[in-house]
Design a protein around this motif. Structure first.
Motif, PDB file in Angstrom:
ATOM      1  N   LEU A 141      -6.575   0.533  11.501  1.00  0.00           N
ATOM      2  CA  LEU A 141      -6.828  -0.299  12.671  1.00  0.00           C
ATOM      3  C   LEU A 141      -6.774   0.524  13.942  1.00  0.00           C
ATOM      4  CD1 LEU A 141      -4.327  -3.165  11.813  1.00  0.00           C
ATOM      5  CD2 LEU A 141      -6.755  -3.119  11.286  1.00  0.00           C
ATOM      6  N   ILE A 180      -6.028  -0.356  17.875  1.00  0.00           N
ATOM      7  CA  ILE A 180      -5.450  -1.443  18.653  1.00  0.00           C
ATOM      8  C   ILE A 180      -5.518  -1.071  20.132  1.00  0.00           C
ATOM      9  CG2 ILE A 180      -3.346  -2.777  19.078  1.00  0.00           C
ATOM     10  CD1 ILE A 180      -4.507  -3.257  16.296  1.00  0.00           C
ATOM     11  N   GLU A 224      -1.521  -6.933  20.179  1.00  0.00           N
ATOM     12  CA  GLU A 224      -2.480  -7.239  19.115  1.00  0.00           C
ATOM     13  C   GLU A 224      -1.990  -6.801  17.742  1.00  0.00           C
ATOM     14  OE1 GLU A 224      -6.282  -5.444  19.954  1.00  0.00           O
ATOM     15  OE2 GLU A 224      -6.124  -5.944  22.063  1.00  0.00           O
ATOM     16  N   ALA A 247      -2.783  -8.484  13.949  1.00  0.00           N
ATOM     17  CA  ALA A 247      -3.607  -7.695  13.027  1.00  0.00           C
ATOM     18  C   ALA A 247      -2.867  -7.447  11.718  1.00  0.00           C
ATOM     19  CB  ALA A 247      -4.005  -6.377  13.676  1.00  0.00           C
ATOM     20  N   GLU A 293      -2.920 -10.547   9.583  1.00  0.00           N
ATOM     21  CA  GLU A 293      -4.227 -10.698   8.954  1.00  0.00           C
ATOM     22  C   GLU A 293      -4.364  -9.776   7.739  1.00  0.00           C
ATOM     23  OE1 GLU A 293      -7.466 -10.351  11.748  1.00  0.00           O
ATOM     24  OE2 GLU A 293      -6.452 -11.693  13.159  1.00  0.00           O
TER      25      GLU A 293
END
Length: 85
Positions: free
Chosen positions: A21, A23, A28, A32, A35
């Motif tokens: 990821l 970010i 956030e 994330a 998820e």
């Protein structure tokens, strides 16, 4: 911008996924990660395994978890995700 490698797993041994990821804002990150945990659970979901191990859907998803959160370099991120360049 920060880059992360997130490893998530299910209650069953060997059922793990890695996510890479980027970010923009620290706030956030938790969303994330949540998820990623949910996606890992969905990808490895197997009704037969749940029945064999006496798990309900709720118990299974409650046991899905984060194994590690590792901040990585930009180079490591793009090495793992070359399509992002």
């Amino acid at each position: 911008m920060k880059y992360y490698k997130i490893t998530c797993g299910t209650p069953f041994v060997g059922e793990e996924n890695d996510y890479y990821l980027k970010i923009f804002h620290d706030k956030e990150l938790q969303e994330a990660v949540d998820e990623c945990v949910y996606e890992t659970g969905n990808e490895w979901y197997d009704e037969r395994s749940l029945e064999e191990n006496d798990f309900t859907d709720e118990e299974y998803y409650a046991e899905c978890h984060v194994i590690s959160i590792e901040e990585i370099t930009e180079e490591e991120y793009y090495e793992a995700c070359p399509w992002e360049e």
